[in-house]
Design a protein around this motif. Structure first.
Motif, PDB file in Angstrom:
ATOM      1  N   ILE A 160      14.220  16.438  18.100  1.00 35.23           N
ATOM      2  CA  ILE A 160      13.043  17.065  17.513  1.00 35.23           C
ATOM      3  C   ILE A 160      13.525  18.175  16.590  1.00 35.23           C
ATOM      4  CG2 ILE A 160      10.915  18.324  17.989  1.00 35.23           C
ATOM      5  CD1 ILE A 160      10.853  16.934  20.705  1.00 35.23           C
ATOM      6  N   ALA A 161      13.094  18.134  15.340  1.00 34.14           N
ATOM      7  CA  ALA A 161      13.594  19.069  14.336  1.00 34.14           C
ATOM      8  C   ALA A 161      12.450  19.840  13.694  1.00 34.14           C
ATOM      9  CB  ALA A 161      14.378  18.320  13.263  1.00 34.14           C
ATOM     10  N   PRO A 162      12.709  21.082  13.247  1.00 33.17           N
ATOM     11  CA  PRO A 162      11.649  21.889  12.634  1.00 33.17           C
ATOM     12  C   PRO A 162      11.367  21.535  11.179  1.00 33.17           C
ATOM     13  CG  PRO A 162      13.678  23.144  12.733  1.00 33.17           C
ATOM     14  CD  PRO A 162      13.956  21.841  13.438  1.00 33.17           C
ATOM     15  N   GLU A 163      12.293  20.827  10.534  1.00 33.47           N
ATOM     16  CA  GLU A 163      12.132  20.472   9.132  1.00 33.47           C
ATOM     17  C   GLU A 163      12.526  19.011   8.915  1.00 33.47           C
ATOM     18  OE1 GLU A 163      14.572  23.177   6.973  1.00 33.47           O
ATOM     19  OE2 GLU A 163      13.188  24.879   7.217  1.00 33.47           O
ATOM     20  N   ARG A 164      11.959  18.425   7.879  1.00 34.09           N
ATOM     21  CA  ARG A 164      12.283  17.039   7.549  1.00 34.09           C
ATOM     22  C   ARG A 164      13.696  16.950   6.988  1.00 34.09           C
ATOM     23  NH1 ARG A 164       8.647  12.781   3.936  1.00 34.09           N
ATOM     24  NH2 ARG A 164      10.127  11.028   4.079  1.00 34.09           N
ATOM     25  N   THR A 165      14.429  15.918   7.400  1.00 29.23           N
ATOM     26  CA  THR A 165      15.770  15.654   6.891  1.00 29.23           C
ATOM     27  C   THR A 165      15.861  14.185   6.492  1.00 29.23           C
ATOM     28  OG1 THR A 165      16.786  14.930   8.974  1.00 29.23           O
ATOM     29  CG2 THR A 165      16.660  17.313   8.589  1.00 29.23           C
ATOM     30  N   ALA A 166      17.014  13.800   6.002  1.00 31.46           N
ATOM     31  CA  ALA A 166      17.229  12.401   5.626  1.00 31.46           C
ATOM     32  C   ALA A 166      17.178  11.479   6.834  1.00 31.46           C
ATOM     33  CB  ALA A 166      18.575  12.265   4.914  1.00 31.46           C
ATOM     34  N   HIS A 167      17.305  12.043   8.034  1.00 30.21           N
ATOM     35  CA  HIS A 167      17.312  11.229   9.254  1.00 30.21           C
ATOM     36  C   HIS A 167      15.946  11.192   9.953  1.00 30.21           C
ATOM     37  CE1 HIS A 167      21.694  10.886   9.098  1.00 30.21           C
ATOM     38  NE2 HIS A 167      21.745  12.177   8.835  1.00 30.21           N
ATOM     39  N   SER A 168      14.957  11.873   9.408  1.00 35.11           N
ATOM     40  CA  SER A 168      13.638  11.914  10.043  1.00 35.11           C
ATOM     41  C   SER A 168      12.969  10.541   9.979  1.00 35.11           C
ATOM     42  CB  SER A 168      12.747  12.949   9.355  1.00 35.11           C
ATOM     43  OG  SER A 168      13.304  14.248   9.426  1.00 35.11           O
ATOM     44  N   VAL A 169      12.400  10.113  11.095  1.00 30.96           N
ATOM     45  CA  VAL A 169      11.689   8.828  11.129  1.00 30.96           C
ATOM     46  C   VAL A 169      10.185   9.022  11.244  1.00 30.96           C
ATOM     47  CG1 VAL A 169      13.660   7.605  12.115  1.00 30.96           C
ATOM     48  CG2 VAL A 169      11.940   8.606  13.651  1.00 30.96           C
ATOM     49  N   ALA A 170       9.742  10.196  11.686  1.00 32.49           N
ATOM     50  CA  ALA A 170       8.303  10.462  11.814  1.00 32.49           C
ATOM     51  C   ALA A 170       8.072  11.964  11.864  1.00 32.49           C
ATOM     52  CB  ALA A 170       7.732   9.814  13.072  1.00 32.49           C
ATOM     53  N   ALA A 171       6.915  12.361  11.373  1.00 32.14           N
ATOM     54  CA  ALA A 171       6.430  13.733  11.544  1.00 32.14           C
ATOM     55  C   ALA A 171       5.338  13.705  12.597  1.00 32.14           C
ATOM     56  CB  ALA A 171       5.887  14.269  10.227  1.00 32.14           C
ATOM     57  N   PHE A 172       5.147  14.820  13.282  1.00 27.34           N
ATOM     58  CA  PHE A 172       4.034  14.854  14.228  1.00 27.34           C
ATOM     59  C   PHE A 172       3.460  16.259  14.342  1.00 27.34           C
ATOM     60  CE2 PHE A 172       7.628  15.928  16.943  1.00 27.34           C
ATOM     61  CZ  PHE A 172       7.135  16.818  17.896  1.00 27.34           C
ATOM     62  N   ASP A 173       2.140  16.296  14.428  1.00 21.66           N
ATOM     63  CA  ASP A 173       1.432  17.495  14.823  1.00 21.66           C
ATOM     64  C   ASP A 173       1.107  17.351  16.304  1.00 21.66           C
ATOM     65  OD1 ASP A 173       1.298  18.728  12.197  1.00 21.66           O
ATOM     66  OD2 ASP A 173      -0.088  17.109  11.687  1.00 21.66           O
ATOM     67  N   TRP A 174       0.937  18.454  16.987  1.00 21.24           N
ATOM     68  CA  TRP A 174       0.798  18.380  18.436  1.00 21.24           C
ATOM     69  C   TRP A 174      -0.114  19.473  18.963  1.00 21.24           C
ATOM     70  CZ3 TRP A 174       4.020  22.287  21.032  1.00 21.24           C
ATOM     71  CH2 TRP A 174       4.818  23.019  20.130  1.00 21.24           C
ATOM     72  N   ALA A 175      -0.782  19.132  20.056  1.00 18.44           N
ATOM     73  CA  ALA A 175      -1.732  20.054  20.670  1.00 18.44           C
ATOM     74  C   ALA A 175      -1.899  19.689  22.131  1.00 18.44           C
ATOM     75  CB  ALA A 175      -3.077  19.992  19.955  1.00 18.44           C
ATOM     76  N   LEU A 176      -2.348  20.651  22.919  1.00 16.99           N
ATOM     77  CA  LEU A 176      -2.690  20.402  24.321  1.00 16.99           C
ATOM     78  C   LEU A 176      -4.171  20.091  24.425  1.00 16.99           C
ATOM     79  CD1 LEU A 176      -0.679  23.218  26.147  1.00 16.99           C
ATOM     80  CD2 LEU A 176      -0.093  20.797  25.930  1.00 16.99           C
ATOM     81  N   LEU A 177      -4.496  19.097  25.222  1.00 14.97           N
ATOM     82  CA  LEU A 177      -5.879  18.711  25.461  1.00 14.97           C
ATOM     83  C   LEU A 177      -6.223  18.947  26.925  1.00 14.97           C
ATOM     84  CD1 LEU A 177      -6.041  15.258  23.621  1.00 14.97           C
ATOM     85  CD2 LEU A 177      -6.603  17.516  22.695  1.00 14.97           C
ATOM     86  N   HIS A 178      -7.350  19.565  27.183  1.00 19.84           N
ATOM     87  CA  HIS A 178      -7.835  19.719  28.549  1.00 19.84           C
ATOM     88  C   HIS A 178      -8.609  18.475  28.969  1.00 19.84           C
ATOM     89  CE1 HIS A 178      -6.566  23.852  28.963  1.00 19.84           C
ATOM     90  NE2 HIS A 178      -7.152  24.161  27.819  1.00 19.84           N
ATOM     91  N   GLY A 179      -8.672  18.235  30.254  1.00 19.95           N
ATOM     92  CA  GLY A 179      -9.427  17.107  30.773  1.00 19.95           C
ATOM     93  C   GLY A 179      -8.529  15.973  31.217  1.00 19.95           C
ATOM     94  N   GLN A 180      -9.143  14.947  31.794  1.00 20.14           N
ATOM     95  CA  GLN A 180      -8.412  13.782  32.284  1.00 20.14           C
ATOM     96  C   GLN A 180      -8.184  12.787  31.147  1.00 20.14           C
ATOM     97  OE1 GLN A 180     -10.736  12.302  35.606  1.00 20.14           O
ATOM     98  NE2 GLN A 180      -9.514  13.493  37.040  1.00 20.14           N
ATOM     99  N   HIS A 181      -6.963  12.263  31.086  1.00 20.47           N
ATOM    100  CA  HIS A 181      -6.611  11.287  30.054  1.00 20.47           C
ATOM    101  C   HIS A 181      -5.734  10.211  30.667  1.00 20.47           C
ATOM    102  CE1 HIS A 181      -8.115  13.799  26.718  1.00 20.47           C
ATOM    103  NE2 HIS A 181      -7.707  14.806  27.481  1.00 20.47           N
ATOM    104  N   ALA A 182      -6.087   8.964  30.403  1.00 16.73           N
ATOM    105  CA  ALA A 182      -5.279   7.844  30.891  1.00 16.73           C
ATOM    106  C   ALA A 182      -4.072   7.650  29.988  1.00 16.73           C
ATOM    107  CB  ALA A 182      -6.114   6.572  30.930  1.00 16.73           C
ATOM    108  N   ALA A 183      -2.995   7.138  30.563  1.00 20.27           N
ATOM    109  CA  ALA A 183      -1.810   6.827  29.764  1.00 20.27           C
ATOM    110  C   ALA A 183      -2.144   5.717  28.769  1.00 20.27           C
ATOM    111  CB  ALA A 183      -0.670   6.385  30.673  1.00 20.27           C
ATOM    112  N   PRO A 184      -1.593   5.759  27.562  1.00 25.90           N
ATOM    113  CA  PRO A 184      -1.871   4.713  26.574  1.00 25.90           C
ATOM    114  C   PRO A 184      -1.412   3.343  27.079  1.00 25.90           C
ATOM    115  CG  PRO A 184      -0.777   6.600  25.561  1.00 25.90           C
ATOM    116  CD  PRO A 184      -0.687   6.796  27.040  1.00 25.90           C
ATOM    117  N   ALA A 185      -2.161   2.311  26.731  1.00 24.59           N
ATOM    118  CA  ALA A 185      -1.781   0.950  27.098  1.00 24.59           C
ATOM    119  C   ALA A 185      -0.558   0.515  26.301  1.00 24.59           C
ATOM    120  CB  ALA A 185      -2.937  -0.005  26.840  1.00 24.59           C
ATOM    121  N   LEU A 186       0.364  -0.146  26.958  1.00 25.59           N
ATOM    122  CA  LEU A 186       1.549  -0.656  26.271  1.00 25.59           C
ATOM    123  C   LEU A 186       1.165  -1.875  25.442  1.00 25.59           C
ATOM    124  CD1 LEU A 186       4.158  -0.261  29.155  1.00 25.59           C
ATOM    125  CD2 LEU A 186       3.757   1.253  27.190  1.00 25.59           C
TER     126      LEU A 186
END
Length: 271
Positions: free
Chosen positions: A196-222
């Motif tokens: 996980i890196a703070p800046e984009r580089t030549a090796h970056s494959v994805a960017a992501f924004d992130w947050a915490l969510l309250h409440g119940q959440h099921a795991a994503p289906a494979l």
């Protein structure tokens, strides 16, 4: 449902993966996309080259698979392992060694192996990693039961954002055996890692924004049969993210952290 605080955009580099049927990211990525077959017969455990031959032979399966993916991720990210902070996540550590120790203490307590004992601690894998790579940066070993990869991802993201420095994340778990298997479900071997890196580089494959969510959440289906086939491992909560990276999926991915809290990633593929 509400989100908590804004967070900086971070970047994923060097995804690495290992399971007996998916021994390496290239094989896993193709299988997760439905474009390749799983390994047949399944591969034997890897032999991570970061360890000296003698250490490699006596390292348990948990250490072998953790260091295999950690080394592959660092190499793919073009990073220097000796300078990279790291977070190692495992739901159970090495259940086989703990089963051995429990049985030996009951039946033959004077025969307990010191080598087995030092491999039984939860931070054994990260200890081998920092010794083998000469890493003097911060290292962490954590568990959050069935949500251990998500917890490790949150820990690594927080460290990366706070210190504006790339962080290695490695998640791994092994087969549950003996009486422990009745209370701690885990099938086979599974490990995944990325940087996980703070800046984009030549090796970056994805960017992501992130947050915490309250409440119940099921795991994503494979989404793939290849992922579902290894979903009985305790590190299975890593599979949705690796599937998303393999498939180039954009959008929100919610990973439960507990019964009342989840980590939401908003992914943007870069390749």
């Amino acid at each position: 449902m509400s989100t908590v605080a804004s967070t900086p955009t971070l970047y994923l580099e060097g995804p690495a993966f290992w399971a007996p049927t998916l021994p390496g990211w290239d094989i896993a990525r193709a299988a997760f996309r439905g474009e390749g077959a799983t390994a047949e017969p399944p591969s034997k455990r890897p032999a991570p080259q970061v360890l000296a031959p003698a250490e490699r032979r006596r390292a348990p399966d948990s250490v072998a698979i953790a260091l295999e993916v950690a080394g592959a991720a660092v190499a793919a990210a073009g990073r220097n392992a000796a300078e990279l902070p790291c977070v190692f996540a495992s739901a159970h550590g090495d259940l086989a060694i703990n089963d051995y120790m429990s049985s030996t203490l009951v039946d033959h307590p004077t025969q307990l192996s010191p080598i087995k004992f030092h491999n039984s601690v939860h931070n054994a894998a990260v200890g081998y990693w920092t010794i083998g790579t000469g890493c003097m940066a911060a290292s962490n070993s954590l568990t959050a039961f069935e949500n251990s990869f998500a917890a490790g991802l949150l820990e690594a993201a927080v460290q990366c954002a706070a210190d504006t420095q790339a962080v290695l994340l490695a998640g791994f778990d092994v087969q549950a055996v003996g009486p422990l298997a009745s209370v701690a479900r885990s099938n086979g071997l599974l490990a995944g890692a990325l940087v996980i890196a703070p800046e984009r580089t030549a090796h970056s494959v994805a960017a992501f924004d992130w947050a915490l969510l309250h409440g119940q959440h099921a795991a994503p289906a494979l989404q793939s049969e290849a992922a579902r086939a290894i979903g009985g491992n305790a590190m299975a909560d890593a599979l949705p993210l690796f599937e998303a990276l393999a498939r180039g999926t954009a959008g929100a991915l919610v990973l439960p952290l507990s019964a009342t809290l989840a980590l939401q990633l908003t992914l943007r593929p870069l390749t």
